[in-house]
Design a protein around this motif. Sequence first.
Motif, PDB file in Angstrom:
ATOM      1  N   THR A  63     -61.831  21.589 -16.169  1.00  0.00           N
ATOM      2  CA  THR A  63     -62.405  20.357 -15.639  1.00  0.00           C
ATOM      3  C   THR A  63     -61.406  19.390 -14.954  1.00  0.00           C
ATOM      4  OG1 THR A  63     -63.848  20.226 -17.750  1.00  0.00           O
ATOM      5  CG2 THR A  63     -63.644  18.219 -16.300  1.00  0.00           C
ATOM      6  N   ALA A  67     -61.268  18.385 -10.627  1.00  0.00           N
ATOM      7  CA  ALA A  67     -61.158  17.087 -10.341  1.00  0.00           C
ATOM      8  C   ALA A  67     -60.022  16.939  -9.541  1.00  0.00           C
ATOM      9  CB  ALA A  67     -61.347  15.951 -11.699  1.00  0.00           C
ATOM     10  N   ASN A 314     -57.258  10.339 -14.461  1.00  0.00           N
ATOM     11  CA  ASN A 314     -58.634  10.087 -14.247  1.00  0.00           C
ATOM     12  C   ASN A 314     -59.528  10.673 -15.413  1.00  0.00           C
ATOM     13  OD1 ASN A 314     -60.998   9.340 -13.038  1.00  0.00           O
ATOM     14  ND2 ASN A 314     -60.206   9.895 -11.103  1.00  0.00           N
ATOM     15  N   GLN A 315     -59.313  11.894 -15.854  1.00  0.00           N
ATOM     16  CA  GLN A 315     -60.269  12.552 -16.684  1.00  0.00           C
ATOM     17  C   GLN A 315     -59.609  12.319 -18.226  1.00  0.00           C
ATOM     18  OE1 GLN A 315     -62.753  13.300 -15.556  1.00  0.00           O
ATOM     19  NE2 GLN A 315     -62.020  13.294 -13.617  1.00  0.00           N
ATOM     20  N   VAL A 318     -60.971   9.314 -19.872  1.00  0.00           N
ATOM     21  CA  VAL A 318     -62.246   9.651 -20.667  1.00  0.00           C
ATOM     22  C   VAL A 318     -62.133  10.635 -21.910  1.00  0.00           C
ATOM     23  CG1 VAL A 318     -64.491  10.839 -20.243  1.00  0.00           C
ATOM     24  CG2 VAL A 318     -63.304   9.846 -18.342  1.00  0.00           C
ATOM     25  N   TYR A 319     -61.110  11.549 -21.772  1.00  0.00           N
ATOM     26  CA  TYR A 319     -61.160  12.319 -23.202  1.00  0.00           C
ATOM     27  C   TYR A 319     -60.568  11.506 -24.196  1.00  0.00           C
ATOM     28  CZ  TYR A 319     -61.915  16.617 -20.322  1.00  0.00           C
ATOM     29  OH  TYR A 319     -62.414  17.813 -19.885  1.00  0.00           O
ATOM     30  N   ALA A 320     -59.736  10.582 -23.937  1.00  0.00           N
ATOM     31  CA  ALA A 320     -59.166   9.823 -24.849  1.00  0.00           C
ATOM     32  C   ALA A 320     -60.013   8.807 -25.338  1.00  0.00           C
ATOM     33  CB  ALA A 320     -58.069   8.844 -24.416  1.00  0.00           C
TER      34      ALA A 320
END
Lengths: 352, 341
Positions: A63, A67, A314-315, A318-320
């Motif tokens: 992913t 991105a 960026n991602q 979100v994962y955190a």
Amino acid sequence: MSTQTDLDLSTHKVVTDERVKRQKPLQRLLVRPEIGALVGAIAIFIFFCIVAAPFRTPEALATILYASSTIGIMACGVAVLMIGGEFDLSTGVAVTFSSLAASMLAYNLHLNVWLGAVLALVLALAVGFFNGYLVMKTKIPSFLITLSTFLMLTGINLAVTKLVTGQVATPSISDMQGFDSAQKVFASSFNVLGVSVRITVVWWILFTLVATWVLMRTRIGNWIFAVGGGQESARAVGVPVTKVKIGMFMFVGFCAWFVGMHLLFAFDTVQSGQGVGNEFFYIIAAVVGGCLLTGGYGTAVGAAIGAFIFGMVNQGIVYAGWNPDWFKFFMGAMLLFAVIANNSFRNYAAKR
Amino acid sequence: MHSTERRRATRTRRLVGIAAVMSSAVLMVAACSSTGGAPEDNGSGDGGAGNAGTPTKTVAMITHEVPGDSFWDLIRKGAEMAAKKDNIKLQYSSDPEAPNQANLVQTAIDSKVDGIALTLAKPDAMAPAVKKAIDAGIPVVAFNSGYDNWKQMGVQQYFGQDETLAGKTAGERLTKDGRKKVLCVIQEQGQIALESRCAGVKQGFTGGGFEILNVNSKDMPSVEATMTAKLQQDPSIDTVVTLGAPIAQTAVQSKGNAGSNAEIVTFDTNAALVPLIQNGDVKWAIDQQPYLQGYLAIDSLWLYMTNGNTIGGGQAVLTGPAFIDESNIDAVAEYAKSGTR
């Protein structure tokens, strides 16, 4: 200047001269433009691996790579342009421009979508040529020329789309001839060890490798560094400055077209208001990756690492699972960290 | 001299090359006629509305439209349709920044329009300009946003939905459907209407966990990647609420990427959403009927100017929330295709 110790007087042989002294391999590695970014990337990677459990999975990596890839393909072109001492603010909307053009030409003229894509490529290169030609002819800084292009393209995207389709988004072209094969090229995925990876990742790596080869191993690459370092001195030694610069802008146009095609075939309808603001992400990626804003310095690999850092941050946020209200703040802080790490590393290495 | 000649020769050669490419492109254009694409014969989608015989009036419509968004296109279509029918000259303008939008109101006052229809996304910034318009004797109606503020600002009518209420309705339906973990995706961080929708969903949803995710709607690949990342990070998410139709489309792809079983529901519709609801990829959409908002805003001014009517009699006229799901999608599909729903 040679010193006494470097001379073996009995044999009358110069053992070393410090001007041609071989640098230690480690030191040679450390002064490379992208090394600071690489260290930053590794640090950020480890950081997120610690704080975010899902970040460690291969699916997450796929992913993140996706991105990074759409930013990275553009950052590759933007980096080459910045090494050549120019700047392009129209890249974000140029991406949207290409996909709108391809979609509407194919749809309204009943073309095979591949032909729509080719016509859009002609237009995208024309935009690049327009930018480059004006920058060279008027001697106005590219910042201003491309700022104007940015605004004009934003207007064209909206106005022409409305004029042609009667609404602000293009109609779906997924039932048209050539769509499936084009989608395979621009927007498919494939499996690596059971993880689905997007094809843009492959293109991103390929673009970076080709750009690196051109910059490092060809005469055109030399020319690009030369015009970025000093336009007049480059001209004085016979570099075709105008052609090189126009060429660089057209390469950026090509990259924008490529990402535009990905947009079109991944999402099959395009909203005309898209892309505004993305030009900064491309520039950020190139700068984090070690390209100097003043030109003459930088690498394509660095831009790729910069894009990867951007995708990771960026991602990773979100994962955190961090509080989304702080999203932009975290992103800014991470990027600042990367740029400073990059910079101090370069200074440190240069002093050694 | 020699070099100039050579340059000229290369230039000619290049021009010939360009011409060749162009002409071959044209030939290919002629040769390629494929499936799909634009309908060969475009029937008029005007709906054939009649025309009021009343004198021409000028109305300014001033919105906080983000240019190029399919939602705002529907509002404008509704407004244009009403204007055409009512013999009204529509002056449309927009600016997402509230101070600039307030300036546009001032411009409308200066040009002595007969009526103003506007959106109140940032009510505080708009209040002084609205007051000036009312003081100048221009009737003002609000639509789409400003549900909580329009009355105290002296605006005479309001058409739209209460965003918090709409969110709450969505949340209640999710509770009823037995959803356990809801993710609310905001595509424009800090936008009041979107934030209130998610706040409403949170209020209405009592069945389990609730979380917000911010994405950047100007960059679709990053929207897709971010939603994918979130679904991978938290597999317990069983419902994704998006706040715009294009984001819902992208959510369907993210769900596929992440291998998630989450159900997708959304606010607002467009043509591309219709097949997704028909085949169940998107469970339902909350519709606030933007076409109707634009239409009523203009038509109400016409009624007021020609007959002294106010729709709603001093109360807000709600255009939503209505649910569109597999039970009623077919009734909407035809209009969505022609771009009015």
